[in-house]
Structure formats: structure tokens, C-alpha cells
Scaffold this motif. Sequence first.
Motif, PDB file in Angstrom:
ATOM      1  N   GLU A 187       0.812  -1.218   0.000  1.00  0.00           N
ATOM      2  CA  GLU A 187       0.000   0.000   0.000  1.00  0.00           C
ATOM      3  C   GLU A 187       0.845   1.267   0.000  1.00  0.00           C
ATOM      4  OE1 GLU A 187      -3.968   0.304   1.624  1.00  0.00           O
ATOM      5  OE2 GLU A 187      -3.489  -1.437   2.865  1.00  0.00           O
TER       6      GLU A 187
ATOM      7  N   ARG B 169      -6.211  -1.265   3.425  1.00  0.00           N
ATOM      8  CA  ARG B 169      -6.823  -0.117   4.098  1.00  0.00           C
ATOM      9  C   ARG B 169      -7.417   0.843   3.081  1.00  0.00           C
ATOM     10  NH1 ARG B 169      -1.484   0.693   7.259  1.00  0.00           N
ATOM     11  NH2 ARG B 169      -1.053   0.212   5.119  1.00  0.00           N
ATOM     12  N   ARG B 170      -6.717   1.030   1.954  1.00  0.00           N
ATOM     13  CA  ARG B 170      -7.180   1.970   0.940  1.00  0.00           C
ATOM     14  C   ARG B 170      -7.226   1.264  -0.412  1.00  0.00           C
ATOM     15  NH1 ARG B 170      -6.041   7.069   3.461  1.00  0.00           N
ATOM     16  NH2 ARG B 170      -6.161   8.177   1.495  1.00  0.00           N
TER      17      ARG B 170
ATOM     18  N   ASP C 240      -7.140   3.359  -3.767  1.00  0.00           N
ATOM     19  CA  ASP C 240      -5.826   3.925  -4.102  1.00  0.00           C
ATOM     20  C   ASP C 240      -4.938   2.869  -4.758  1.00  0.00           C
ATOM     21  OD1 ASP C 240      -6.746   6.173  -2.956  1.00  0.00           O
ATOM     22  OD2 ASP C 240      -5.426   6.152  -1.197  1.00  0.00           O
TER      23      ASP C 240
END
Lengths: 371, 199
Positions: free
Chosen positions: B73, B97-98, B101
Amino acid sequence: MITETQFAHFDSLELDCGETLTGLQVAYETYGQLNAEKTNAVLILHAFTGDAHAAGIDHNGKPGWWDNMIGPGKAFDTNRYFVICSNVLGGCRGTTGPSSIDPRTGRRYGLRFPVITIGDMVRLQKKLIDHLGIPKLLAVAGGSMGGMQALEWAVSYPDAVEACIPIAATARHSAQQIAFNETGRQAIMMDPDFNHGDYSDDRPPARGLAVARMIGHITYMSDESMREKFGRRLRNREAFSFGFDIDFEVESYLRYRGQQFVGRFDANSYLYITKAMDYFDLTLGYPSLAASLERAKARFLVISFTSDWLYPSYQSLEIVNALRSRNHDVTYCELTSNYGHDAFLVDVAEQTEVIRGFLARCLREFREARP
Amino acid sequence: MKVREVLGRGDYALISGLIPEGARVLDLGCGDGALLAWLRENKRVEGRGIELKPELAQRAASRGVPVYHGDLESSLGEYPDQAFDYVILSQTLQELRRPLDVLEQMLRIGRHAIVAFPNFGHWRVRWSHLWSGRAPKTRLFPHDWHSSPNIHFLTVLDFEETVAGRGWKVERRLFLSGHSQIRFAPNWRAEIAVYLIRR
């Protein structure tokens, strides 16, 4: 395996500082056999106080400094690879350095020896590799200052290096690393026996050199490995001495290591080699580290260790990220170890596996790519 | 050599089927490098991997796979645009988490992205949730609520909507139930969805 140190001689070497050294000697050892196609040569690059005796047992029964990594069936498997290791320029173990005789004066160089760089060391190693008739090395590999030389090789001689393995290394020294080196140099130069570098064999600046080594040893270990090895244990006593004799085990160890070092290492070499490390900056003359490493054609294997605070992982990551930003072939592993910077010398199980796999691939691809 | 027999994972079999000979491939969360090693041997793929777990990254490196030991990430930004033909994210999307992205980055650094994820819309998941009144537990989602690595639960429909909403193109969509490929009602029936997408 009893190993023999050999010597090669070269007429001259131009240095980064502008001077030219003449009448040079290089001490080196080799292990294993060079194959017919000359695709299996690995140059091992030693760290600060290492020497050409990297593997096997010498005539005094002393094992090489990386004997746990080099030999039959080991990471640098001498059944498969032809392994070379030479003492660096500026060293005191058989290669020309400040303790050598200056052919112009017939006396020891001392501080009249020109200031050298990692680039100079590598240029002399290239002469040795040419002398051995090897057009392209399968790999250059080393830890700490050895890793800096490996990086320098990959950038300076891109067509002579198939694979580059810098371990616990950096592309340039940080302020902290320079600071530790300078403290060691000051300890040596402030020793009353230093005499501007013109000391005799029987009266070297032993106290300064020993203190420099004591500082070095602290930086090579980790807080945890020192706690494990010494804790607060007292040395041969039940209670404090209430004096400045040796109370603690760790004091005894450092003093012993410091004194032992004086017997095997030259104080002027200490000054010159640490200065070469401090000057090393792979980005010099380039807009960025990535631009510098862009010259390299080698595949890279970069290794760092979790507890190494002298050459922390962020410095290896700087190299790795610069390579990734050019989509270069790079493998990176941060290995878990409590041994601090010394890990690359002593905690070699995982390091062995990673290097073994990487080298095997590089050898295969090197052979496939040959015309 | 059948890829499933070697690698033991159905999604790997589908993924390797999507990748042509000699492609440049980045495998995110490459584990021990088994897929990349297989692709190199069998498809002459030039592969790279990223793996966070130290012991897995070391095993990948020991196979000679060029692996980057680190967090995917935070590390995709380093790669130049269009560095790869295919960027693979296999059964990791739900742990990120993202995730958006990461998908954006995948399509920046790769011409195509291959995304495989467990389908939270599968009927067993729905049944488990409805019947037990607890966080669903199935063979695909075997974890307790507190120990699950999965933090974003998505279904086939969710993914389709995200891709369409961002203007990305779906080039292929493949669905697995157990070891068999299925075609109808994937949001109910698929355990694993594999998407080939591009910008």
C-alpha cells in the motif's frame, strides 16, 4: 580447505584525488574453479577491517572472515562458483596502503599516502579481475563497506557485473556514520604515539586505535545483543570495585577487542579507509541516486537487518526505491536478526537461502543471454 | 504441467490463463513467489513481486523471484507509469486499508490489472449472516470478527459498480465456485471473482 594468499602487481593507479600511485600490490585469495565459459566468477568485497582471507583455513589455522558463507554447499557455493576476495587499497593486509613502502622515498607512506576513495578501491579491483582474465563477473557481493564497493562496481563497470549484492550498506554515509568514524580517527590522532602517522611497529598509537575499535564494536552490535551477551554481569567479581578497574563483562570484552585489534590493524589504514567510506556518495555527479543507478545493468539483491542501527534499513530502501523507480530488476529482503550490523557476518541462515536462490537465477540467465 | 496441480489455488489457474507469453508482471502480495516462479518457467514471464511477511518474502527470494519485501500500500508509488503489462492483486483487495488507491496505482503502473477477490455476496455468506445473526463464517470467510484480516467486504456487484463508476473497462470476468468455473448468477454463486480490467 587450506587457502593461500596470492599477490598481483600493477604499475600504477590513478586516484580520484588527482594523484597517481605506482608499484602497487594486491593480496587476494580464490576458491573454487573458474568454468570454461567464465560465467561463474564472484567477487567478494570485504568490510572495513576485513582482508583477502574470506574463506577456508590459513596456515595459522585461522578461518576466513566469511567462512560461514563461502565454501562447498554454502551461499557462495565453491562447487559452483569461482570466488575471489582481495584486500582493499589502503588496507594493511597485503595490498598497498599507508604502511607500504613509498617507492619514491624508500620509506613508509604514513600520512604521505594519498587520500583514497571507494572508487579507487574498485578501480584497483578491476585491474585484478582483468589480470585474472575475467571479462564479466557473475556477482559482486559484500556487507557494509563491501556493499558500497559492490554498488560502485555496478555503476562504474556496468558491463562487467551481472549481479550486485549490497548487504547492510548505503549509497552514502549519514552524519551519524561520519560522526562515529571521526570519533575513531580523533582517538587515533590524539594518541601521543601517533607522531603524525610516523610511528614505529613496536610503538603504534595503540591506545587510540583500541578506543576507536571499542567504539566501532558498540556500533556493530545492538542494544538487544549486548543485553543478551553481557547484561550487567560483573567480570570475575561479586561486588563493584568502587574504582575504575573492569567491573562489567562488557567493559572487559571491549577492552579485549580493542587490544586484540591493535595487533592486526594499522592505525593509518584506519584513518584512510574510514575517510574513503565517509567520502562515498553514489549520487556524486548525478542529479539523483536513481540517475546514478540507472547506469547499472546488473540485477540487484539488497539485504538489510532489522536491528542494524549503524546501517539502518532505510538506507537500503533508498537504493531499492531508486532502482524500482527505474523499474530495475531488484530483490529486497529485510532479514530479522538481533545481531545489529554484525548480522551479515554471524546470522547467516536466512541470508544464505536468499543469496543462493538469487545467484542460481543470475547464473542461469547469464548463461542463457550469452551468444 | 497444470498450474492448479502445482499451485493448488483455483484463482492462480485463472490468472495464469489471462497472462500471455513473455509479459512483464507485478504480483502484489506474491506470497512465496509460487505463481511468479511458475509463470517464469512456463510462460517466460518477467515477474516481480511485493510481499509484506518476512518469511514469505525470503522464500520468494530463495526461488530467485525478484521480490520487494515491504507494504504494497505504501510502495507502488515508486514504480514508473506503465512499467508492467499486468499487475496482479490476488485475494488481498479485501485486506487493504485503501483499496481504491491501490487499484488506481495498479492501473497507473500496469497496462492491465488482474484482481481476484472472495465474493461476500455468495449465498452461503448471506445465509450464514441471516441465519446466525452473527458476522458470517464460511469456508471462504472462516475467521472470527476480531481476528479476520478482511477489513473491506465486497461483492461482485460492488466491484462492477466501482469499476464502471471510475470509467475503467472490464476486459474479462471469471467466476469460481470450488474448482469449477461458473457463468450464471455470479453474485449469488461465485466464491472467487477474477477480473481483468484496464483504464
